[in-house]
Design an enzyme around this catalytic site. Structure first.
Site, PDB file in Angstrom:
ATOM      1  N   GLU A 208      -5.301  17.403 -10.745  1.00 17.27           N
ATOM      2  CA  GLU A 208      -4.894  18.399 -11.596  1.00 17.27           C
ATOM      3  C   GLU A 208      -5.670  18.586 -12.764  1.00 17.27           C
ATOM      4  O   GLU A 208      -5.808  19.984 -12.940  1.00 17.27           O
ATOM      5  CB  GLU A 208      -3.426  18.181 -12.124  1.00 17.27           C
ATOM      6  CG  GLU A 208      -2.365  18.055 -10.877  1.00 17.27           C
ATOM      7  CD  GLU A 208      -2.119  16.678 -10.242  1.00 17.27           C
ATOM      8  OE1 GLU A 208      -3.137  15.841 -10.301  1.00 17.27           O
ATOM      9  OE2 GLU A 208      -0.910  16.378  -9.744  1.00 17.27           O
TER      10      GLU A 208
ATOM     11  N   SER B  73      -1.976  -6.378  21.917  1.00 17.34           N
ATOM     12  CA  SER B  73      -1.493  -7.206  20.845  1.00 17.34           C
ATOM     13  C   SER B  73      -0.818  -6.333  19.797  1.00 17.34           C
ATOM     14  O   SER B  73       0.178  -6.424  19.315  1.00 17.34           O
ATOM     15  CB  SER B  73      -2.558  -7.820  20.310  1.00 17.34           C
ATOM     16  OG  SER B  73      -3.170  -8.900  21.192  1.00 17.34           O
TER      17      SER B  73
HETATM   18  C1  AOF Z   1      -1.740  12.841  -8.958  1.00 17.72           C
HETATM   19  N1  AOF Z   1      -2.683  13.584  -8.740  1.00 17.72           N
HETATM   20  O1  AOF Z   1      -4.616  13.521  -7.725  1.00 17.72           O
HETATM   21  C2  AOF Z   1      -3.333  11.529  -7.460  1.00 17.72           C
HETATM   22  C3  AOF Z   1      -2.095  10.976  -7.685  1.00 17.72           C
HETATM   23  O2  AOF Z   1      -4.041   4.146 -10.720  1.00 17.72           O
HETATM   24  P1  AOF Z   1      -3.875   5.547 -11.195  1.00 17.72           P
HETATM   25  O3  AOF Z   1      -3.405   5.692 -12.530  1.00 17.72           O
HETATM   26  O4  AOF Z   1      -4.698   6.542 -10.693  1.00 17.72           O
HETATM   27  O5  AOF Z   1      -2.588   5.834 -10.237  1.00 17.72           O
HETATM   28  C4  AOF Z   1      -2.383   5.969  -8.813  1.00 17.72           C
HETATM   29  C5  AOF Z   1      -1.106   6.769  -8.349  1.00 17.72           C
HETATM   30  O6  AOF Z   1      -1.372   8.138  -8.850  1.00 17.72           O
HETATM   31  C6  AOF Z   1      -1.032   6.898  -6.989  1.00 17.72           C
HETATM   32  O7  AOF Z   1      -0.488   5.834  -6.312  1.00 17.72           O
HETATM   33  C7  AOF Z   1      -0.108   7.934  -6.744  1.00 17.72           C
HETATM   34  O8  AOF Z   1       1.216   7.722  -7.271  1.00 17.72           O
HETATM   35  C8  AOF Z   1      -0.631   8.991  -7.796  1.00 17.72           C
HETATM   36  N2  AOF Z   1      -1.939   9.562  -7.362  1.00 17.72           N
HETATM   37  N3  AOF Z   1      -1.228  11.701  -8.584  1.00 17.72           N
HETATM   38  O9  AOF Z   1      -0.713  13.505  -9.688  1.00 17.72           O
HETATM   39  C9  AOF Z   1      -3.572  12.975  -7.937  1.00 17.72           C
HETATM   40  N4  AOF Z   1      -4.243  11.062  -6.580  1.00 17.72           N
HETATM   41 ZN    ZN Z   2      -1.770  12.342 -11.887  1.00 14.53          ZN
END
Ligand code: AOF
Ligand code: ZN
Length: 379
Positions: free
Chosen positions: A67, A318
């Protein structure tokens, strides 16, 4: 508010933009670690109609999220615009501030998402934050496209295991090879290109050391332009049989390679792996065989969210017996150089006429002269 910018209400148009976002999300699929590859498209209604004014995809390695770069690109045009995001925007303070808040702060007035984020730090809270800020939120049914792009992330987040695709090439009788000649050329070059595409779409490819020794494959993606999307190679080698002469070991410095064997593997052999930059993954054993469920847990823990199993008949059996397979892809070909006698044939654990119980065909395609079936777990 700039009166030339309005929300979009056409649902067909919503579908097109969310599909475009899903296609964009593929760009970094497999390159974002334990984070999913998410895409965000900002669409403003201008005097010239609906226009994409910003787009972003989760960066390689997983951060920044999708975003912020999309909003940065849109600049002032984000005010009053609609954001199409392939995953519910995050609501947690992680290494970056919550994306839901970033969308609110940028003045977005409508958000369309393809799926709720099962991560328990988010799980509906991102949508809720947006709604409480007065933003109109709509979640479209992402359908098959979401499955394709997010299946690894969804499986890993909900079960701590990777999404497993079992791929096999066989003839109508279920023959996959010969005890004399090893791997047989069963499917056509068109199927082979499709296999390389499948490899590019998975985080890892897995075979047994028998395949790695006798066929000496490269296990990479050789489609022009997609060479850098080769999956991590995982080779099950419970008896420490691989040596420096195997292609997977010789090329381990260029392509990440994980060799799985028990803790009892000889020290000199482990040193040989280290010398060649092949990683050693210690596994648990179960009745003298590699404990696959535990191995799947361990691979998910290091960020492998999807695995293409391309091993031989034993590995396929498996994985099926352990109920670890989520999807099966079967290429059915003519097998021009079939084994001399049926006694030398190596059979898959199923045939095109007797598919594994609990799976149903969800897609049939023709790849040149071959038929390709995609099977999913019956619901
Ligand atoms: C979003 N936009 O592009 C992504 C999201 O370790 P962090 O803080 O980066 O958080 C990882 C989590 O953020 C991941 O498990 C998922 O819930 C969210 N990913 N969220 O708004 C993004 N990649
Ligand atoms: Zn995010």
């Amino acid at each position: 508010m700039d009166m030339s910018i309005k929300n979009i209400v056409d649902t067909n148009q919503d579908r097109r933009f969310i599909d475009a976002a899903l296609r964009l999300a593929r760009k970094h699929q497999g390159l974002t670690g334990t984070n999913p590859s998410v895409a965000c498209i900002i669409v403003a209604q201008t005097g010239h109609g609906a226009m994409i004014v910003g787009s972003g995809v989760t960066a390689k390695g997983g951060r920044p999220h999708a975003e912020p770069p999309a909003l940065a690109q849109a600049g002032k045009l984000a005010k009053g615009a609609t954001a199409f995001v392939t995953l519910e925007p995050c609501a947690h303070h992680g290494k970056t501030p919550p994306c839901a808040q970033t969308l609110i702060d940028a003045g977005i007035t409508r958000v369309v998402t393809a799926i709720t984020d099962p991560d328990n730090r988010v799980n509906g809270k991102g949508h809720q934050m947006l709604i409480e800020a007065g933003i109109e939120v709509q979640q479209l049914d992402g359908g098959v496209a979401v499955q394709r792009v997010m299946q690894g992330y969804l499986k890993a987040r909900t079960s701590s295991r990777p999404f497993v695709t079992l791929k096999m090439a066989m003839n109508e009788e279920g023959v996959i090879g010969s005890t004399q000649k090893g791997n047989l050329k069963i499917s056509s070059v068109v199927s082979s290109y499709q296999t390389h595409l499948q490899r590019a779409r998975h985080d890892a490819i897995l075979v047994g050391s028998g395949t790695a020794l006798f066929d000496d494959p490269s296990l990479d993606c050789r489609l022009p332009g997609l060479e850098t999307r080769s999956p991590i190679r995982v080779i099950l080698d419970e008896k420490s049989r691989l040596s420096e002469s195997a292609t997977v070991i010789k090329t381990a410095l260029q392509k990440q390679t994980i060799i799985v064997s028990p803790v009892s593997a000889p020290l000199e052999w482990r040193q040989m792996l280290a010398r060649n930059a092949a990683q050693h993954q210690v596994c648990e054993m179960d009745n003298g065989r590699i404990a696959l469920p535990e191995l799947m847990d361990d691979l998910a823990a290091i960020g492998i969210q999807s695995i293409l199993v391309e091993g031989g008949a034993g590995i396929a059996k498996s994985f099926l017996e352990e109920d670890l397979v989520d999807e099966i892809v079967v290429h059915i070909g003519g097998c021009p150089d079939e084994p001399q006698t049926p006694a030398h044939a190596v059979y898959a654990p199923f045939t095109p006429k007797s598919l594994p119980a609990g799976f149903e065909i969800c897609q049939t395609l023709n790849f040149g002269p071959d038929r390709s079936l995609r099977l999913r777990k019956s619901s």
